[in-house]
Design a protein around this motif. Sequence first.
Motif, PDB file in Angstrom:
ATOM      1  N   ARG A  15     -56.055   1.873 -54.518  1.00 14.78           N
ATOM      2  CA  ARG A  15     -55.183   1.433 -53.927  1.00 14.78           C
ATOM      3  C   ARG A  15     -55.560  -0.024 -53.718  1.00 14.78           C
ATOM      4  O   ARG A  15     -54.948  -1.086 -53.945  1.00 14.78           O
ATOM      5  CB  ARG A  15     -54.546   1.914 -52.727  1.00 14.78           C
ATOM      6  N   THR A  16     -56.751  -0.256 -53.142  1.00 10.34           N
ATOM      7  CA  THR A  16     -57.535  -1.690 -52.830  1.00 10.34           C
ATOM      8  C   THR A  16     -57.504  -2.501 -54.217  1.00 10.34           C
ATOM      9  O   THR A  16     -56.957  -3.627 -54.412  1.00 10.34           O
ATOM     10  CB  THR A  16     -58.758  -1.796 -52.375  1.00 10.34           C
ATOM     11  N   ARG A  17     -57.939  -1.849 -55.233  1.00 13.52           N
ATOM     12  CA  ARG A  17     -58.148  -2.323 -56.599  1.00 13.52           C
ATOM     13  C   ARG A  17     -56.771  -2.858 -57.078  1.00 13.52           C
ATOM     14  O   ARG A  17     -56.593  -3.896 -57.894  1.00 13.52           O
ATOM     15  CB  ARG A  17     -58.798  -1.648 -57.606  1.00 13.52           C
ATOM     16  N   VAL A  18     -55.805  -1.841 -57.281  1.00 18.28           N
ATOM     17  CA  VAL A  18     -54.586  -2.070 -57.623  1.00 18.28           C
ATOM     18  C   VAL A  18     -53.834  -3.256 -56.905  1.00 18.28           C
ATOM     19  O   VAL A  18     -53.333  -4.160 -57.403  1.00 18.28           O
ATOM     20  CB  VAL A  18     -53.665  -0.863 -57.694  1.00 18.28           C
ATOM     21  N   ALA A  19     -54.060  -3.394 -55.504  1.00 23.38           N
ATOM     22  CA  ALA A  19     -53.319  -4.476 -54.797  1.00 23.38           C
ATOM     23  C   ALA A  19     -53.905  -5.720 -55.316  1.00 23.38           C
ATOM     24  O   ALA A  19     -53.517  -6.664 -55.221  1.00 23.38           O
ATOM     25  CB  ALA A  19     -53.472  -4.150 -53.250  1.00 23.38           C
ATOM     26  N   SER A  20     -55.491  -5.765 -55.499  1.00 22.57           N
ATOM     27  CA  SER A  20     -56.091  -7.014 -55.661  1.00 22.57           C
ATOM     28  C   SER A  20     -55.460  -7.418 -57.120  1.00 22.57           C
ATOM     29  O   SER A  20     -55.391  -8.646 -57.394  1.00 22.57           O
ATOM     30  CB  SER A  20     -57.447  -6.860 -55.821  1.00 22.57           C
ATOM     31  N   LEU A  21     -55.185  -6.447 -58.205  1.00 20.41           N
ATOM     32  CA  LEU A  21     -54.821  -6.839 -59.620  1.00 20.41           C
ATOM     33  C   LEU A  21     -53.353  -7.456 -59.268  1.00 20.41           C
ATOM     34  O   LEU A  21     -53.268  -8.477 -59.931  1.00 20.41           O
ATOM     35  CB  LEU A  21     -54.805  -5.585 -60.107  1.00 20.41           C
ATOM     36  N   TYR A  22     -52.363  -6.749 -58.456  1.00 18.00           N
ATOM     37  CA  TYR A  22     -51.187  -7.692 -58.433  1.00 18.00           C
ATOM     38  C   TYR A  22     -51.351  -8.858 -57.691  1.00 18.00           C
ATOM     39  O   TYR A  22     -50.708  -9.815 -58.110  1.00 18.00           O
ATOM     40  CB  TYR A  22     -50.129  -6.760 -57.609  1.00 18.00           C
ATOM     41  N   GLY A 126     -42.420   0.416 -47.540  1.00 16.36           N
ATOM     42  CA  GLY A 126     -42.431  -0.282 -48.689  1.00 16.36           C
ATOM     43  C   GLY A 126     -41.160  -0.488 -49.458  1.00 16.36           C
ATOM     44  O   GLY A 126     -40.459   0.505 -49.504  1.00 16.36           O
ATOM     45  N   ILE A 127     -41.059  -1.375 -50.434  1.00 16.12           N
ATOM     46  CA  ILE A 127     -39.744  -1.663 -51.304  1.00 16.12           C
ATOM     47  C   ILE A 127     -40.407  -0.883 -52.489  1.00 16.12           C
ATOM     48  O   ILE A 127     -41.302  -0.935 -53.001  1.00 16.12           O
ATOM     49  CB  ILE A 127     -39.303  -2.969 -51.536  1.00 16.12           C
ATOM     50  N   PHE A 128     -39.236  -0.255 -52.900  1.00 17.94           N
ATOM     51  CA  PHE A 128     -39.422   0.601 -54.215  1.00 17.94           C
ATOM     52  C   PHE A 128     -38.269   0.516 -55.129  1.00 17.94           C
ATOM     53  O   PHE A 128     -37.007   0.678 -54.750  1.00 17.94           O
ATOM     54  CB  PHE A 128     -39.508   2.167 -53.960  1.00 17.94           C
ATOM     55  N   VAL A 129     -38.416   0.160 -56.578  1.00 18.90           N
ATOM     56  CA  VAL A 129     -37.568   0.023 -57.352  1.00 18.90           C
ATOM     57  C   VAL A 129     -38.016   0.689 -58.694  1.00 18.90           C
ATOM     58  O   VAL A 129     -38.575   0.051 -59.770  1.00 18.90           O
ATOM     59  CB  VAL A 129     -37.051  -1.427 -57.693  1.00 18.90           C
ATOM     60  N   PRO A 130     -37.384   1.956 -58.951  1.00 16.57           N
ATOM     61  CA  PRO A 130     -37.536   2.526 -60.275  1.00 16.57           C
ATOM     62  C   PRO A 130     -36.594   2.292 -61.353  1.00 16.57           C
ATOM     63  O   PRO A 130     -35.499   1.473 -61.049  1.00 16.57           O
ATOM     64  CB  PRO A 130     -37.333   3.827 -59.818  1.00 16.57           C
ATOM     65  N   LEU A 131     -36.894   2.532 -62.299  1.00 12.38           N
ATOM     66  CA  LEU A 131     -36.080   2.212 -63.553  1.00 12.38           C
ATOM     67  C   LEU A 131     -36.115   3.175 -64.579  1.00 12.38           C
ATOM     68  O   LEU A 131     -36.906   3.676 -64.925  1.00 12.38           O
ATOM     69  CB  LEU A 131     -36.426   0.808 -64.359  1.00 12.38           C
ATOM     70  N   ARG A 132     -34.846   3.698 -64.814  1.00 15.47           N
ATOM     71  CA  ARG A 132     -34.611   4.720 -66.055  1.00 15.47           C
ATOM     72  C   ARG A 132     -33.668   3.918 -67.105  1.00 15.47           C
ATOM     73  O   ARG A 132     -32.531   3.681 -66.754  1.00 15.47           O
ATOM     74  CB  ARG A 132     -34.173   6.143 -65.721  1.00 15.47           C
ATOM     75  N   LYS A 152     -47.986   0.495 -52.859  1.00 11.40           N
ATOM     76  CA  LYS A 152     -49.183   0.564 -53.644  1.00 11.40           C
ATOM     77  C   LYS A 152     -49.492  -0.764 -54.194  1.00 11.40           C
ATOM     78  O   LYS A 152     -50.243  -0.945 -54.972  1.00 11.40           O
ATOM     79  CB  LYS A 152     -48.707   1.380 -54.803  1.00 11.40           C
ATOM     80  N   GLY A 153     -48.918  -1.849 -53.520  1.00 10.95           N
ATOM     81  CA  GLY A 153     -49.382  -3.161 -54.203  1.00 10.95           C
ATOM     82  C   GLY A 153     -48.591  -3.790 -55.132  1.00 10.95           C
ATOM     83  O   GLY A 153     -48.861  -5.138 -55.431  1.00 10.95           O
ATOM     84  N   SER A 154     -47.679  -3.086 -55.817  1.00 16.88           N
ATOM     85  CA  SER A 154     -46.780  -3.690 -56.697  1.00 16.88           C
ATOM     86  C   SER A 154     -45.939  -4.718 -56.269  1.00 16.88           C
ATOM     87  O   SER A 154     -44.849  -4.173 -55.772  1.00 16.88           O
ATOM     88  CB  SER A 154     -46.043  -2.587 -57.481  1.00 16.88           C
ATOM     89  N   TRP A 155     -45.860  -6.040 -56.367  1.00 21.23           N
ATOM     90  CA  TRP A 155     -45.254  -6.943 -55.938  1.00 21.23           C
ATOM     91  C   TRP A 155     -45.152  -8.361 -56.622  1.00 21.23           C
ATOM     92  O   TRP A 155     -46.453  -8.813 -56.966  1.00 21.23           O
ATOM     93  CB  TRP A 155     -45.252  -7.225 -54.529  1.00 21.23           C
ATOM     94  N   PHE A 156     -44.134  -8.856 -56.996  1.00 16.44           N
ATOM     95  CA  PHE A 156     -44.436 -10.036 -57.620  1.00 16.44           C
ATOM     96  C   PHE A 156     -43.649 -11.392 -57.150  1.00 16.44           C
ATOM     97  O   PHE A 156     -43.764 -12.630 -57.239  1.00 16.44           O
ATOM     98  CB  PHE A 156     -43.449 -10.145 -59.176  1.00 16.44           C
ATOM     99  N   GLY A 157     -43.152 -11.203 -55.956  1.00 14.06           N
ATOM    100  CA  GLY A 157     -42.804 -12.239 -54.892  1.00 14.06           C
ATOM    101  C   GLY A 157     -41.239 -12.258 -54.737  1.00 14.06           C
ATOM    102  O   GLY A 157     -40.563 -11.325 -55.377  1.00 14.06           O
ATOM    103  N   GLY A 158     -41.006 -13.210 -53.935  1.00 12.02           N
ATOM    104  CA  GLY A 158     -39.631 -13.196 -53.417  1.00 12.02           C
ATOM    105  C   GLY A 158     -39.388 -13.882 -52.142  1.00 12.02           C
ATOM    106  O   GLY A 158     -40.515 -14.342 -51.719  1.00 12.02           O
ATOM    107  N   ASP A 159     -38.246 -13.874 -51.297  1.00 10.27           N
ATOM    108  CA  ASP A 159     -38.212 -14.341 -50.109  1.00 10.27           C
ATOM    109  C   ASP A 159     -37.194 -13.235 -49.440  1.00 10.27           C
ATOM    110  O   ASP A 159     -36.992 -12.172 -49.732  1.00 10.27           O
ATOM    111  CB  ASP A 159     -37.484 -15.638 -50.097  1.00 10.27           C
ATOM    112  N   ASP A 160     -36.627 -13.860 -48.148  1.00 12.51           N
ATOM    113  CA  ASP A 160     -35.963 -12.879 -47.269  1.00 12.51           C
ATOM    114  C   ASP A 160     -34.501 -12.393 -47.992  1.00 12.51           C
ATOM    115  O   ASP A 160     -33.765 -11.668 -47.278  1.00 12.51           O
ATOM    116  CB  ASP A 160     -35.629 -13.465 -46.136  1.00 12.51           C
TER     117      ASP A 160
END
Length: 202
Positions: A15-22, A126-132, A152-160
């Motif tokens: 999990r640390t490595r995945v968060a660091s990757l993002y 955590g925020i979760f957005v799945p896609l089918r 799980k660290g998956s995050w690309f940014g945003g604001d409030d």
Amino acid sequence: MAKSVTSALTLVDWRTRVASLYAAVRAESDPAEGHRLWRETRAELFATHPQSPTSGWDDPRQEIAYWPYDPALRFELPVLAAEPDERDVDGGDDGSVTMQRIGRVELPDPVAGSLDVWWLHQYGGGIFVPLRDGTAGHGSYGAGRYLLDTAKGSWFGGDDEHLVLDLNFAYHPSCRYDDRWRCPLAPAGNTIEARVEAGERL
């Protein structure tokens, strides 16, 4: 069954490595270059890490396939109001997970669809957005993919008020690789008709 010390520590490392990757992807000024970094680092993690969902494969170095990066599929979107909804899903060894709908986003052309935004109501949350999408079962995993899973660290940014969604980073949940995993899957509000030929593919 309780986790062994080794299993617990390797999971923390994963999990640390995945968060660091993002974090490295977010720091990259060129999203396409960030996508290349994401693909290459995931390939190494999947091939070598003991917590990889492909660790039980005969050849864990089997290539993970992706569609080419498409800059038209990166969006910064306002989070709109949505009717409250709550559901419990089986999280396997992690127990049940409660998903609470906190809003929705409207994807513009060329996708043109709506996706619910969920909060995973557990320790840390955590925020979760799945896609089918239209590729499900015909190019990608039939049960869908994940766009964001900030637990799980998956995050690309945003604001409030906004989220950055880059469909090029859609990835298959662990249960696509090994049925020992139990994954929250995309509900009806996260299903769109358009074929999103971006991100991880079969």
